[in-house]
Design a protein around this motif. Structure first.
Motif, mmCIF file in Angstrom:
data_model
loop_
_atom_site.group_PDB
_atom_site.id
_atom_site.type_symbol
_atom_site.label_atom_id
_atom_site.label_comp_id
_atom_site.label_asym_id
_atom_site.label_seq_id
_atom_site.Cartn_x
_atom_site.Cartn_y
_atom_site.Cartn_z
ATOM 1 N N THR A 228 0.841 -1.296 0.148
ATOM 2 C CA THR A 228 0.039 -0.011 -0.017
ATOM 3 C C THR A 228 0.988 1.356 0.005
ATOM 4 O O THR A 228 0.442 2.193 -0.495
ATOM 5 C CB THR A 228 -1.013 -0.104 1.311
ATOM 6 O OG1 THR A 228 -1.530 -1.311 1.248
ATOM 7 C CG2 THR A 228 -2.211 1.276 1.312
ATOM 8 N N ILE A 229 2.112 1.257 0.623
ATOM 9 C CA ILE A 229 2.742 2.350 0.878
ATOM 10 C C ILE A 229 3.472 2.577 -0.578
ATOM 11 O O ILE A 229 3.460 3.876 -1.060
ATOM 12 C CB ILE A 229 4.081 2.119 1.811
ATOM 13 C CG1 ILE A 229 3.334 2.278 3.282
ATOM 14 C CG2 ILE A 229 5.103 3.164 1.573
ATOM 15 C CD1 ILE A 229 4.357 1.806 4.377
ATOM 16 N N ARG A 230 3.822 1.680 -1.250
ATOM 17 C CA ARG A 230 4.367 1.919 -2.666
ATOM 18 C C ARG A 230 3.355 2.550 -3.549
ATOM 19 O O ARG A 230 3.482 3.262 -4.475
ATOM 20 C CB ARG A 230 4.900 0.492 -3.242
ATOM 21 C CG ARG A 230 6.462 0.143 -2.644
ATOM 22 C CD ARG A 230 6.873 -0.897 -3.405
ATOM 23 N NE ARG A 230 6.331 -2.360 -3.387
ATOM 24 C CZ ARG A 230 6.579 -3.065 -2.302
ATOM 25 N NH1 ARG A 230 7.309 -2.729 -1.536
ATOM 26 N NH2 ARG A 230 5.926 -4.296 -2.233
ATOM 27 N N ALA B 110 0.904 7.330 -6.421
ATOM 28 C CA ALA B 110 -0.044 8.339 -6.296
ATOM 29 C C ALA B 110 0.593 9.503 -6.159
ATOM 30 O O ALA B 110 0.084 10.618 -6.800
ATOM 31 C CB ALA B 110 -1.062 7.968 -5.253
ATOM 32 N N ARG B 111 1.617 9.562 -5.204
ATOM 33 C CA ARG B 111 2.021 11.071 -4.915
ATOM 34 C C ARG B 111 2.827 11.587 -6.081
ATOM 35 O O ARG B 111 2.647 12.745 -6.257
ATOM 36 C CB ARG B 111 3.176 10.908 -3.623
ATOM 37 C CG ARG B 111 3.100 12.027 -2.742
ATOM 38 C CD ARG B 111 4.380 12.844 -3.432
ATOM 39 N NE ARG B 111 5.458 12.087 -3.739
ATOM 40 C CZ ARG B 111 6.437 12.443 -4.428
ATOM 41 N NH1 ARG B 111 6.582 13.650 -5.263
ATOM 42 N NH2 ARG B 111 7.654 11.826 -4.541
ATOM 43 N N ILE B 112 3.513 10.829 -6.871
ATOM 44 C CA ILE B 112 4.138 11.167 -8.148
ATOM 45 C C ILE B 112 3.281 11.822 -8.978
ATOM 46 O O ILE B 112 3.612 12.741 -9.758
ATOM 47 C CB ILE B 112 5.307 9.988 -8.454
ATOM 48 C CG1 ILE B 112 6.429 10.154 -7.508
ATOM 49 C CG2 ILE B 112 5.689 10.544 -9.747
ATOM 50 C CD1 ILE B 112 7.319 8.544 -7.568
ATOM 51 N N GLU B 113 2.187 10.952 -9.208
ATOM 52 C CA GLU B 113 1.276 11.366 -10.346
ATOM 53 C C GLU B 113 0.518 12.631 -9.805
ATOM 54 O O GLU B 113 0.450 13.322 -10.831
ATOM 55 C CB GLU B 113 0.311 10.025 -10.551
ATOM 56 C CG GLU B 113 0.853 8.946 -11.426
ATOM 57 C CD GLU B 113 -0.088 7.749 -11.237
ATOM 58 O OE1 GLU B 113 0.322 6.559 -12.037
ATOM 59 O OE2 GLU B 113 -1.169 7.843 -10.791
ATOM 60 N N LYS C 222 -5.501 14.343 -7.173
ATOM 61 C CA LYS C 222 -5.444 14.563 -5.628
ATOM 62 C C LYS C 222 -6.319 13.605 -4.797
ATOM 63 O O LYS C 222 -5.779 13.162 -3.931
ATOM 64 C CB LYS C 222 -5.911 15.956 -5.666
ATOM 65 C CG LYS C 222 -5.908 16.641 -4.215
ATOM 66 C CD LYS C 222 -6.086 18.106 -4.319
ATOM 67 C CE LYS C 222 -5.755 18.995 -3.050
ATOM 68 N NZ LYS C 222 -6.735 18.901 -2.093
ATOM 69 N N GLU C 223 -7.294 13.313 -5.335
ATOM 70 C CA GLU C 223 -8.246 12.420 -4.408
ATOM 71 C C GLU C 223 -7.680 11.118 -4.145
ATOM 72 O O GLU C 223 -7.743 10.623 -3.014
ATOM 73 C CB GLU C 223 -9.549 12.478 -5.221
ATOM 74 C CG GLU C 223 -10.713 11.679 -4.327
ATOM 75 C CD GLU C 223 -11.954 11.283 -5.190
ATOM 76 O OE1 GLU C 223 -12.819 10.643 -4.783
ATOM 77 O OE2 GLU C 223 -12.171 12.097 -6.245
ATOM 78 N N GLN C 224 -7.215 10.625 -5.336
ATOM 79 C CA GLN C 224 -6.575 9.217 -5.460
ATOM 80 C C GLN C 224 -5.289 9.511 -4.310
ATOM 81 O O GLN C 224 -4.853 8.429 -3.422
ATOM 82 C CB GLN C 224 -6.044 8.750 -6.638
ATOM 83 C CG GLN C 224 -5.765 7.253 -6.695
ATOM 84 C CD GLN C 224 -5.442 6.908 -8.063
ATOM 85 O OE1 GLN C 224 -5.343 7.648 -8.978
ATOM 86 N NE2 GLN C 224 -4.898 5.625 -7.898
ATOM 87 N N TYR C 225 -4.402 10.223 -4.347
ATOM 88 C CA TYR C 225 -3.316 10.419 -3.456
ATOM 89 C C TYR C 225 -3.618 10.624 -2.016
ATOM 90 O O TYR C 225 -3.182 9.666 -1.046
ATOM 91 C CB TYR C 225 -2.513 11.759 -3.805
ATOM 92 C CG TYR C 225 -1.284 12.416 -2.864
ATOM 93 C CD1 TYR C 225 -0.493 11.477 -2.576
ATOM 94 C CD2 TYR C 225 -1.950 13.521 -2.081
ATOM 95 C CE1 TYR C 225 0.328 11.987 -1.427
ATOM 96 C CE2 TYR C 225 -1.103 13.885 -1.162
ATOM 97 C CZ TYR C 225 0.037 13.217 -0.699
ATOM 98 O OH TYR C 225 0.928 13.800 0.218
ATOM 99 N N LEU D 282 -5.199 7.249 -0.584
ATOM 100 C CA LEU D 282 -4.025 6.272 -0.163
ATOM 101 C C LEU D 282 -3.304 6.831 0.836
ATOM 102 O O LEU D 282 -2.692 5.646 1.853
ATOM 103 C CB LEU D 282 -3.173 5.918 -1.769
ATOM 104 C CG LEU D 282 -3.730 5.046 -2.435
ATOM 105 C CD1 LEU D 282 -2.915 5.216 -3.894
ATOM 106 C CD2 LEU D 282 -3.471 3.714 -2.140
ATOM 107 N N ARG D 283 -3.076 7.969 1.004
ATOM 108 C CA ARG D 283 -2.413 8.482 2.110
ATOM 109 C C ARG D 283 -3.102 8.049 3.446
ATOM 110 O O ARG D 283 -2.513 7.817 4.344
ATOM 111 C CB ARG D 283 -2.281 10.096 2.265
ATOM 112 C CG ARG D 283 -1.317 10.588 3.154
ATOM 113 C CD ARG D 283 -1.227 12.144 3.040
ATOM 114 N NE ARG D 283 -2.351 13.032 3.269
ATOM 115 C CZ ARG D 283 -2.556 14.274 2.980
ATOM 116 N NH1 ARG D 283 -1.182 14.921 2.921
ATOM 117 N NH2 ARG D 283 -3.608 14.778 2.877
#
Lengths: 230, 230
Positions: free
Chosen positions: B116-118, B123-126, B159-162, B165-166
């Motif tokens: 999940t962290i990966r 997601a953060r990079i995208e 943004k929502e996806q990031y 996942l966060r």
């Protein structure tokens, strides 16, 4: 002569009591060598255990620092492993003392007697060969009195040598038996006391066993290393 | 985006608290894997010790028969080794239970959170890439309102996806931490009690430790074999 004996064309001189003792000695050497091999394996595997316990003690101590929420549990394990490492090194000293003593008994003391036994066996074969010569010599067919005398002298000489070595072997085996019992009695008590003390967590008993047997300690950090001097 | 960040041409979104926790988790996994590796080595070396003790017990018993003059000493050693073998097999059961549990924790439970962290890191990079797109879009230069709207929609979506996942990562790490502490607390107590009982010769304490942790025993003769089921 060996050929003639195998073909049944010559009688061999037999001292059945002595030969039974020799067979018994060879059997004892084989069994002790097997104990020696197993104790060496035990010592080697146990040394690996001690080295691993040392590394585990370090890892647990490190984690006690890094995981404060499990500090108590990690510290507890680290201290136990460290104690075991210390006592394990004492046990290794005792094991190596046992190994060194049994090695000397098997590969020097017993071997020395077995060398005399091999000389005795050779002398027995030579003696029987000259005895056959003499038995087969018919005075009426012998070319000269001098040749007959020569055969008789050879026979007497080899008989004397055979009897001397037979007596040497008997004496050596007697001394060896006393020595073997003395050495094994001491070593088996050492091994038992050291193992019993270590595996009951009795560090003091282990140390006093080592003192009792005058075992010089290797530096406590030198887990790997050569055998102790005897 | 990764290239731009490395070249210093793009700001990355940073949640420093979460990233510190992630780094800590990776460090914890590394350290636990090292404990796992050492305990496996310990168990393997110890198993060799037990097998050798078994063979020694047999050899000593045989010699007690063959050497009546040292019968007492050989018998004593044979019985001690045989007892140690029996208790050694119990300790192996405890070690294997510890290994199996820590293995599940490191290679399944922690790994699941790291997956999940990966995903979160990707997601953060995208998200940062779409954010840069939007920041670099000058309304006066944009060919059409539709294109601007498209860029904004992509940005909002990533943004929502990031953020989802966060939040997943934060929740999973929270649960993982509780689980990790519970599992390690139990396993470290088991390991300590089993080791302490075995190495103080306390067979009863060793057996009751195994019962307390519901460890199913392998057949006493099966020294070699697979891990215990948990």
């Amino acid at each position: 002569q060996i050929m003639l004996e195998k073909l049944g064309k010559s009688q061999r001189t037999v001292d059945s009591e002595l030969e039974a003792q020799i067979e018994q000695l060879r059997e004892t050497q084989r069994k002790y060598l097997s104990i020696l091999r197993l104790t060496r394996a035990f010592s080697s595997h146990f040394q690996h255990v001690v080295v691993t316990q040392h590394a585990l003690a370090d890892s647990f101590a490190d984690l006690a620092q890094k995981n404060p929420e499990l500090q108590k549990e990690f510290t507890c394990n680290s201290e136990t492993q460290r104690n075991l490492t210390k006592n394990g090194e004492l046990l290794l000293n005792a094991l190596n003392f046992f190994i060194s003593s049994v090695n000397t008994l098997c590969n020097k003391t017993i071997d020395d007697t077995l060398l005399t036994i091999r000389q005795y066996e050779t002398a027995r074969i030579e003696f029987d060969a000259y005895r056959m010569d003499l038995e087969n010599t018919k005075p009426e067919l012998t070319p000269s009195a001098a040749a007959l005398e020569e055969t008789q002298r050879s026979y007497a000489q080899h008989k004397e040598q055979y009897e001397k070595l037979r007596s040497d072997v008997a004496v050596k085996m007697q001394f060896l038996d006393e020595n073997r019992i003395k050495v094994m009695h001491k070593q088996l008590i050492l091994l038992h006391n050291a193992i019993a003390a270590y595996f009951s967590g009795n560090a003091m008993a282990l140390e006093s066993t080592l003192k009792q047997f005058n075992i010089k300690l290797k530096s406590p950090n030198a887990v790997t290393g050569s055998w102790l001097e005897q």
